[in-house]
Design a protein around this motif. Structure first.
Motif, PDB file in Angstrom:
ATOM      1  N   UNK A   1       1.466  -6.952  -5.974  1.00  0.00           N
ATOM      2  CA  UNK A   1       0.437  -5.953  -6.297  1.00  0.00           C
ATOM      3  C   UNK A   1       0.597  -4.680  -5.466  1.00  0.00           C
ATOM      4  N   UNK A   2       0.551  -3.539  -6.134  1.00  0.00           N
ATOM      5  CA  UNK A   2       0.704  -2.238  -5.475  1.00  0.00           C
ATOM      6  C   UNK A   2      -0.628  -1.512  -5.522  1.00  0.00           C
ATOM      7  N   UNK A   3      -1.114  -1.081  -4.356  1.00  0.00           N
ATOM      8  CA  UNK A   3      -2.357  -0.327  -4.244  1.00  0.00           C
ATOM      9  C   UNK A   3      -1.999   1.099  -3.845  1.00  0.00           C
ATOM     10  N   UNK A   4      -2.280   2.056  -4.731  1.00  0.00           N
ATOM     11  CA  UNK A   4      -1.861   3.434  -4.513  1.00  0.00           C
ATOM     12  C   UNK A   4      -3.051   4.294  -4.102  1.00  0.00           C
ATOM     13  N   UNK A   5      -2.806   5.228  -3.176  1.00  0.00           N
ATOM     14  CA  UNK A   5      -3.849   6.124  -2.672  1.00  0.00           C
ATOM     15  C   UNK A   5      -3.320   7.549  -2.727  1.00  0.00           C
ATOM     16  N   UNK A   6      -3.888   8.327  -3.662  1.00  0.00           N
ATOM     17  CA  UNK A   6      -3.454   9.689  -3.907  1.00  0.00           C
ATOM     18  C   UNK A   6      -4.449  10.688  -3.309  1.00  0.00           C
ATOM     19  N   UNK A   7      -3.985  11.848  -2.889  1.00  0.00           N
ATOM     20  CA  UNK A   7      -4.886  12.829  -2.264  1.00  0.00           C
ATOM     21  C   UNK A   7      -5.895  13.391  -3.262  1.00  0.00           C
ATOM     22  N   UNK A   8      -7.163  13.373  -2.864  1.00  0.00           N
ATOM     23  CA  UNK A   8      -8.219  13.933  -3.718  1.00  0.00           C
ATOM     24  C   UNK A   8      -8.105  15.439  -3.762  1.00  0.00           C
ATOM     25  N   UNK A   9      -7.822  16.037  -2.600  1.00  0.00           N
ATOM     26  CA  UNK A   9      -7.658  17.481  -2.490  1.00  0.00           C
ATOM     27  C   UNK A   9      -6.402  17.738  -1.663  1.00  0.00           C
TER      28      UNK A   9
ATOM     29  N   UNK B   1       0.849  -1.196   0.000  1.00  0.00           N
ATOM     30  CA  UNK B   1       0.000   0.000   0.000  1.00  0.00           C
ATOM     31  C   UNK B   1       0.882   1.242   0.000  1.00  0.00           C
ATOM     32  N   UNK B   2       0.645   2.111  -0.969  1.00  0.00           N
ATOM     33  CA  UNK B   2       1.403   3.352  -1.118  1.00  0.00           C
ATOM     34  C   UNK B   2       0.465   4.533  -0.894  1.00  0.00           C
ATOM     35  N   UNK B   3       0.690   5.293   0.194  1.00  0.00           N
ATOM     36  CA  UNK B   3      -0.132   6.460   0.518  1.00  0.00           C
ATOM     37  C   UNK B   3       0.654   7.719   0.162  1.00  0.00           C
ATOM     38  N   UNK B   4       0.052   8.572  -0.646  1.00  0.00           N
ATOM     39  CA  UNK B   4       0.718   9.794  -1.097  1.00  0.00           C
ATOM     40  C   UNK B   4       0.063  10.996  -0.434  1.00  0.00           C
ATOM     41  N   UNK B   5       0.887  11.950  -0.013  1.00  0.00           N
ATOM     42  CA  UNK B   5       0.389  13.190   0.583  1.00  0.00           C
ATOM     43  C   UNK B   5       0.787  14.384  -0.251  1.00  0.00           C
ATOM     44  N   UNK B   6       1.385  15.395   0.437  1.00  0.00           N
ATOM     45  CA  UNK B   6       1.759  16.625  -0.259  1.00  0.00           C
ATOM     46  C   UNK B   6       3.275  16.825  -0.298  1.00  0.00           C
TER      47      UNK B   6
ATOM     48  N   UNK C   1      -4.234  -0.543  -9.196  1.00  0.00           N
ATOM     49  CA  UNK C   1      -5.388  -0.024  -8.485  1.00  0.00           C
ATOM     50  C   UNK C   1      -5.015   1.308  -7.840  1.00  0.00           C
ATOM     51  N   UNK C   2      -5.738   2.380  -8.184  1.00  0.00           N
ATOM     52  CA  UNK C   2      -5.464   3.704  -7.637  1.00  0.00           C
ATOM     53  C   UNK C   2      -6.769   4.289  -7.106  1.00  0.00           C
ATOM     54  N   UNK C   3      -6.739   4.793  -5.877  1.00  0.00           N
ATOM     55  CA  UNK C   3      -7.893   5.436  -5.262  1.00  0.00           C
ATOM     56  C   UNK C   3      -7.473   6.808  -4.749  1.00  0.00           C
ATOM     57  N   UNK C   4      -8.444   7.725  -4.680  1.00  0.00           N
ATOM     58  CA  UNK C   4      -8.176   9.036  -4.108  1.00  0.00           C
ATOM     59  C   UNK C   4      -8.760   9.092  -2.696  1.00  0.00           C
ATOM     60  N   UNK C   5      -8.125   9.869  -1.813  1.00  0.00           N
ATOM     61  CA  UNK C   5      -8.607   9.973  -0.433  1.00  0.00           C
ATOM     62  C   UNK C   5      -8.634  11.430   0.004  1.00  0.00           C
ATOM     63  N   UNK C   6      -9.596  11.725   0.876  1.00  0.00           N
ATOM     64  CA  UNK C   6      -9.781  13.108   1.316  1.00  0.00           C
ATOM     65  C   UNK C   6      -9.454  13.302   2.787  1.00  0.00           C
ATOM     66  N   UNK C   7      -9.668  12.258   3.619  1.00  0.00           N
ATOM     67  CA  UNK C   7      -9.354  12.354   5.041  1.00  0.00           C
ATOM     68  C   UNK C   7      -9.023  10.960   5.564  1.00  0.00           C
ATOM     69  N   UNK C   8      -8.697  10.899   6.828  1.00  0.00           N
ATOM     70  CA  UNK C   8      -8.240   9.631   7.421  1.00  0.00           C
ATOM     71  C   UNK C   8      -9.301   8.541   7.346  1.00  0.00           C
TER      72      UNK C   8
END
Length: 331
Positions: free
Chosen positions: A93-101, A62-67, A131-138
């Motif tokens: 398999x790599x699951x990436x989560x990029x900031x929505x805002x 799992x790869x979590x991206x911030x700012x 697989x890429x998803x966007x996230x807005x908060x915790x």
């Protein structure tokens, strides 16, 4: 046997510690085994090598991206991106989560232009073929991580971990496999004795039968493959595979061989292979005719099926209308 999947959790910057911990707790409650950089702080190459060993044991990444891009290592990449490169090379398999805002994330923003450019380039890489998803908060991040992991488990189940008291004794598996091979050989010898030896090169009944094979065409890497059916004579198929069967290929390789030939025949640019169902049908038919025999090869906790010609099968020289070949290496 019940399996527990290990999931490695990381992010582009240390400021996302709270988010990583929340994701770790959520996955643990969902029955997974989280692992991540919190337990293994990376400050030099030796510790990075240790983390690679943890990644080797993990089923998903799992790869979590911030700012922020984070601090650079000796080769001008962050330690996190170095770990990402390694994970990609291992086929995990790599699951990436990029900031929505990105502006809504509490952690700081990358102030240096070169680092911001690296961060943008890394985000673009993550959006390619995974697989890429966007996230807005915790809370949003935790929910989407659990859903994405469940999807990944269904699409590509990992090896996982099992309890020691549930594991099958490897020696018992070897004994069972030995008995199975002996049983298959005895059945083959009986079949050979019953066969007509007067015309050893005559075509056996059944090879002239048409078989409708089902092909799986993968239009996209993660999508559901299209299923296409095409008829073929069993004798043509056996003749085309004859040269490869002399080398006792794996069943997975046979699937690729047939798929590769159909790609050329039907002018398909996407990856194509024989479906599991058609593979089993063809294997059963050729075994019933006494032309091939299959055996299970055990390697550690995994195994695969290999096809090989019987003595009866070897008496039918390579011929036919299908020059089945493959550009890759045999596995």
């Amino acid at each position: 046997m019940d399996r527990v999947f290990q999931i490695f959790i990381t992010s582009t910057d240390a400021d996302l510690k709270d988010e990583r911990q929340a994701v770790s707790n959520t996955l643990a409650k969902a029955g997974y085994m989280p692992a991540g950089m919190e337990s293994f702080p990376v400050t030099d190459q030796q510790q990075l090598d240790y983390i690679k060993r943890i990644i080797d044991r993990s089923d998903y990444y799992i790869m979590i991206v911030g700012r922020r891009y984070g601090s650079l290592s000796g080769d001008e990449l962050t330690f996190t991106e170095n770990a990402f490169e390694y994970t990609q090379s291992k086929g995990i398999p790599i699951l990436a989560f990029l900031p929505e805002n990105p502006g809504g994330i509490a952690c700081g923003t990358e102030s240096e232009a070169p680092l911001k450019e690296r961060l943008d380039a890394f985000k673009a890489r993550l959006k390619t073929s995974r697989i890429v998803e966007s996230w807005s908060n915790e809370n949003d991040l935790c929910m989407k991580v659990v859903m994405a992991v469940a999807t990944a488990v269904n699409l590509k189940p990992g090896v996982g971990w099992i309890r020691g008291d549930q594991a099958i004794n490897p020696k018992l598996l070897q004994e069972l496999e030995k008995l199975r091979i002996e049983n298959t050989d005895l059945r083959q010898k009986l079949a050979d004795l019953d066969s007509d030896k007067s015309s050893p090169r005559s075509t056996p009944d059944g090879l002239a039968d048409p078989v409708a094979v089902e092909l799986l065409i993968y239009r996209t890497e993660e999508g559901t493959p299209d299923k296409v059916s095409h008829p073929i004579l069993l004798g043509d198929l056996f003749a085309g595979l004859y040269g490869h069967l002399l080398k006792s290929p794996s069943e997975a390789y046979v699937r690729e061989l047939i798929g590769f030939w159909y790609r050329q025949k039907l002018h398909i640019s996407d990856y194509c292979e024989l479906s599991d169902r058609s593979t089993i049908v063809i294997r059963d038919k050729l075994e019933a005719l006494g032309l091939i025999k299959s055996r299970s090869i055990i390697a550690g906790f995994s195994n695969h099926i290999a096809w090989s010609l019987t003595e009866k099968g070897r008496r039918f020289p390579e011929s036919g209308n299908i020059p089945i070949g493959h550009s890759g290496s045999e596995t």
